[in-house]
Motif scaffolding. Structure first.
Motif, PDB file in Angstrom:
ATOM      1  N   ILE A   1       0.823  -1.222   0.000  1.00 45.49           N
ATOM      2  CA  ILE A   1       0.000   0.000   0.000  1.00 45.49           C
ATOM      3  C   ILE A   1       0.854   1.269   0.000  1.00 45.49           C
ATOM      4  N   SER A   2       2.181   1.112   0.095  1.00 43.23           N
ATOM      5  CA  SER A   2       3.076   2.273   0.027  1.00 43.23           C
ATOM      6  C   SER A   2       3.548   2.546  -1.399  1.00 43.23           C
ATOM      7  N   LYS A   3       3.125   1.707  -2.335  1.00 42.15           N
ATOM      8  CA  LYS A   3       3.595   1.888  -3.719  1.00 42.15           C
ATOM      9  C   LYS A   3       2.948   3.111  -4.362  1.00 42.15           C
ATOM     10  N   PRO A   4       3.697   3.780  -5.269  1.00 42.57           N
ATOM     11  CA  PRO A   4       3.158   4.980  -5.919  1.00 42.57           C
ATOM     12  C   PRO A   4       1.836   4.685  -6.630  1.00 42.57           C
ATOM     13  N   GLY A   5       0.901   5.595  -6.495  1.00 45.34           N
ATOM     14  CA  GLY A   5      -0.373   5.466  -7.206  1.00 45.34           C
ATOM     15  C   GLY A   5      -1.427   4.664  -6.470  1.00 45.34           C
ATOM     16  N   PHE A   6      -1.017   3.912  -5.428  1.00 43.54           N
ATOM     17  CA  PHE A   6      -1.974   3.034  -4.745  1.00 43.54           C
ATOM     18  C   PHE A   6      -3.172   3.814  -4.201  1.00 43.54           C
ATOM     19  N   TRP A   7      -2.884   4.936  -3.508  1.00 40.12           N
ATOM     20  CA  TRP A   7      -3.961   5.647  -2.811  1.00 40.12           C
ATOM     21  C   TRP A   7      -4.863   6.419  -3.759  1.00 40.12           C
ATOM     22  N   ASP A   8      -4.285   6.948  -4.848  1.00 44.73           N
ATOM     23  CA  ASP A   8      -5.124   7.636  -5.838  1.00 44.73           C
ATOM     24  C   ASP A   8      -6.124   6.650  -6.435  1.00 44.73           C
ATOM     25  N   ALA A   9      -5.632   5.465  -6.764  1.00 43.87           N
ATOM     26  CA  ALA A   9      -6.512   4.465  -7.392  1.00 43.87           C
ATOM     27  C   ALA A   9      -7.587   3.996  -6.410  1.00 43.87           C
ATOM     28  N   LEU A  10      -7.192   3.696  -5.174  1.00 39.93           N
ATOM     29  CA  LEU A  10      -8.163   3.201  -4.187  1.00 39.93           C
ATOM     30  C   LEU A  10      -9.212   4.272  -3.869  1.00 39.93           C
ATOM     31  N   SER A  11      -8.755   5.519  -3.700  1.00 39.90           N
ATOM     32  CA  SER A  11      -9.686   6.609  -3.388  1.00 39.90           C
ATOM     33  C   SER A  11     -10.673   6.830  -4.525  1.00 39.90           C
ATOM     34  N   ALA A  12     -10.181   6.766  -5.755  1.00 46.53           N
ATOM     35  CA  ALA A  12     -11.058   6.989  -6.910  1.00 46.53           C
ATOM     36  C   ALA A  12     -12.108   5.880  -7.013  1.00 46.53           C
ATOM     37  N   ARG A  13     -11.690   4.656  -6.730  1.00 43.34           N
ATOM     38  CA  ARG A  13     -12.622   3.525  -6.796  1.00 43.34           C
ATOM     39  C   ARG A  13     -13.706   3.662  -5.722  1.00 43.34           C
ATOM     40  N   THR A  14     -13.290   4.020  -4.530  1.00 43.01           N
ATOM     41  CA  THR A  14     -14.250   4.177  -3.434  1.00 43.01           C
ATOM     42  C   THR A  14     -15.212   5.324  -3.754  1.00 43.01           C
ATOM     43  N   ARG A  15     -14.646   6.418  -4.251  1.00 46.90           N
ATOM     44  CA  ARG A  15     -15.465   7.583  -4.624  1.00 46.90           C
ATOM     45  C   ARG A  15     -16.481   7.193  -5.706  1.00 46.90           C
TER      46      ARG A  15
ATOM     47  N   GLY B   1     -10.225   7.685   1.314  1.00 46.38           N
ATOM     48  CA  GLY B   1      -9.370   6.545   0.980  1.00 46.38           C
ATOM     49  C   GLY B   1     -10.218   5.333   0.624  1.00 46.38           C
ATOM     50  N   GLY B   2     -10.013   4.207   1.339  1.00 45.18           N
ATOM     51  CA  GLY B   2     -10.750   2.980   1.047  1.00 45.18           C
ATOM     52  C   GLY B   2     -11.859   2.692   2.044  1.00 45.18           C
ATOM     53  N   MET B   3     -12.354   3.734   2.707  1.00 44.18           N
ATOM     54  CA  MET B   3     -13.422   3.555   3.706  1.00 44.18           C
ATOM     55  C   MET B   3     -14.608   4.424   3.312  1.00 44.18           C
ATOM     56  N   PHE B   4     -15.822   3.893   3.435  1.00 45.84           N
ATOM     57  CA  PHE B   4     -17.001   4.685   3.073  1.00 45.84           C
ATOM     58  C   PHE B   4     -18.137   4.416   4.055  1.00 45.84           C
TER      59      PHE B   4
ATOM     60  N   SER C   1     -12.804  -4.143  -8.777  1.00 48.51           N
ATOM     61  CA  SER C   1     -12.634  -3.599 -10.125  1.00 48.51           C
ATOM     62  C   SER C   1     -13.754  -2.612 -10.435  1.00 48.51           C
ATOM     63  N   ALA C   2     -13.575  -1.863 -11.524  1.00 46.43           N
ATOM     64  CA  ALA C   2     -14.644  -0.971 -11.980  1.00 46.43           C
ATOM     65  C   ALA C   2     -15.915  -1.773 -12.252  1.00 46.43           C
TER      66      ALA C   2
END
Ligand SMILES: *Cc1c(COP(=O)(O)O)cnc(C)c1O
Length: 431
Positions: free
Chosen positions: A321-335, A358-361, A413-414
């Motif tokens: 979860i520290s890899k680049p791009g991880f949080w942008d992708a997870l946040s966008a999916r949750t959103r 982030g990954g919580m809603f 996934s989407a």
């Protein structure tokens, strides 16, 4: 067709109280038969009938990479071959401590334990030991595990001490616990004016996931920090749920964006840092943490603390979860899930509000996001139960209670999100 879930539930109820090892799993709030999980992979699990579900619980938060992530699986398998438990220190404990501290700068030292309850209970003892004070503040609707002193609800008057919420907790044990309303600044100020000099700590879920999803407002959090500093009480952030789940830097990094220099004194972690294994932690500044045994007078210990298999699982999870791009992708999916559900509810004319980080809603069958526990509980519960069962029938598994948060993983996934929104749209039309 025979219902294997029902058969297992009946059998479980003969040997395990209520048929479950943690109460919310029993579906008491929503009715019906709990799904017994056979196996899980990625964003899905399969129940005892072989039916597949999209999983929005993810073990109540830990499975941020989804189930059976190959990198984590390999780390766990490798660690297991080297031994399950030693009761002696290992290098991996240092690595995990370093990985946690690297992302949460308010912590200079951390102690590993095995559950969030244990971490919260130990953090409380540490706060009392470090300050030499007994009284504590907690908020109605926040859950900090099931330690005696924290199983409390508000008393009758303003800024009075609470009543136990569980049998078996003597009133004397909670006599030092003050229970206040979340996001209520005047009440907070009154409590500090009355008891500030006797307060060891204020304990809070910064984004309260145990009343679904309620953020502490920025002005409220600002006052919590100011008053703790002014009166010498410690600000304890219970990030068992939000830690490494709402952001890599946890919820405190979200508040630090709005409140310059913001940090709590003690942080409590669990769930994600174990990646699905029993592991939790608490930490803070060196001067406070060195109050713990063996360097200090506050006793705390654990046979399985820093378990080698659990630390391998947690460490591999944190690396991923520290890899680049991880949080942008997870946040966008949750959103995208939250936006999709909101649009579907609006189209069906169902009152609905939702939020995520982030990954919580969380979502509510209420026109506006509630700010405290009393408001959360005005949610339409029969309607929620219909929504829950409608989704369950359609293969979507959300928390079986309206006061619980939801979790999206990197494996969703989407197409999973789209299928979920379609299912919800169909159910909303019937509400
Ligand atoms: C889950 C949770 C706990 C308790 O953790 P356990 O591992 O279940 O004992 C404590 N605080 C918060 C905020 C939690 O979400």
């Amino acid at each position: 067709m025979t219902d294997r879930n029902q058969q297992l539930f009946d059998r479980a109820a003969r040997v395990i109280p209520g048929g479950v090892n943690s109460p919310v799993r029993a579906f008491r709030a929503v009715g019906g038969t709990p799904r017994f999980v056979q196996r899980a992979q990625g964003a899905y699990f399969w129940d005892a009938n072989g039916k597949q579900y999209i999983d929005y619980i993810g073990s109540w938060g830990p499975m941020i990479l989804g189930h059976g992530n190959p990198v984590v699986l390999e780390a766990v398998q490798k660690a297991a071959l080297d031994g399950f438990s030693f009761g002696a220190p290992t290098e991996r404990e240092i690595e995990l401590a370093e990985a946690i501290l690297a992302q949460v700068p308010s912590m200079e030292m951390v102690r590993l334990v095995s559950s969030g309850t244990e971490a919260g209970m130990s953090a409380l003892r540490l706060a009392r030991g470090a300050t030499g004070r007994s009284k504590i503040i907690k908020f109605e609707g926040c859950y900090h595990g099931h330690a005696d002193a924290l199983l409390v609800k508000a008393g009758s008057g303003l800024a009075t001490f609470g009543n136990p919420t569980s049998a078996g907790v003597p009133p004397e044990v909670v006599q030092h616990t003050l229970v206040l309303e979340y996001n209520n600044i005047p009440q907070l100020e009154e409590a500090f004016a009355l008891h500030g000099k006797e307060l060891a700590c204020l304990m809070i879920e910064p984004i309260a996931g145990n009343m679904n999803f309620v953020r502490a407002s920025v002005p409220f959090m600002t006052r919590c920090r100011e008053l703790c500093t002014q009166y010498g009480a410690l600000l304890v952030f219970d990030e068992v749920m939000t830690g490494f789940r709402v952001a890599l830097g946890s919820a405190q990094s979200v508040y630090a964006k709005s409140i310059p220099g913001f940090k709590p004194d003690i942080t409590v972690l669990g769930k994600v840092i174990g990646g699905g294994m029993p592991l939790a932690a608490f930490g803070g500044p060196r001067a406070i943490m060195e109050q713990l045994a063996p360097t200090g007078p506050v006793y705390q210990a654990g046979t399985l603390s820093g378990n080698p298999v659990a630390t391998a699982c947690g460490l591999a999870t944190l690396k991923e979860i520290s890899k680049p791009g991880f949080w942008d992708a997870l946040s966008a999916r949750t959103r995208s899930l939250v936006d999709g559900l909101s649009a579907a509810a609006a189209q069906a004319g169902v009152p609905f509000s939702a939020d995520c980080e982030g990954g919580m809603f969380g979502f509510f069958l209420l026109p506006e996001l509630p700010q405290n526990y009393a408001k959360v509980m005005t949610s339409d519960s029969p309607r929620f139960n219909k929504l829950f069962h409608g989704l369950l029938d359609r293969g979507v598994y959300i928390a079986p209670a309206l006061y619980e948060a939801g979790f999206v993983s990197a494996a969703h996934s989407a197409a999973d999100i789209a299928a979920t929104v379609d299912a919800a749209a169909a159910v909303f039309k019937q509400l």
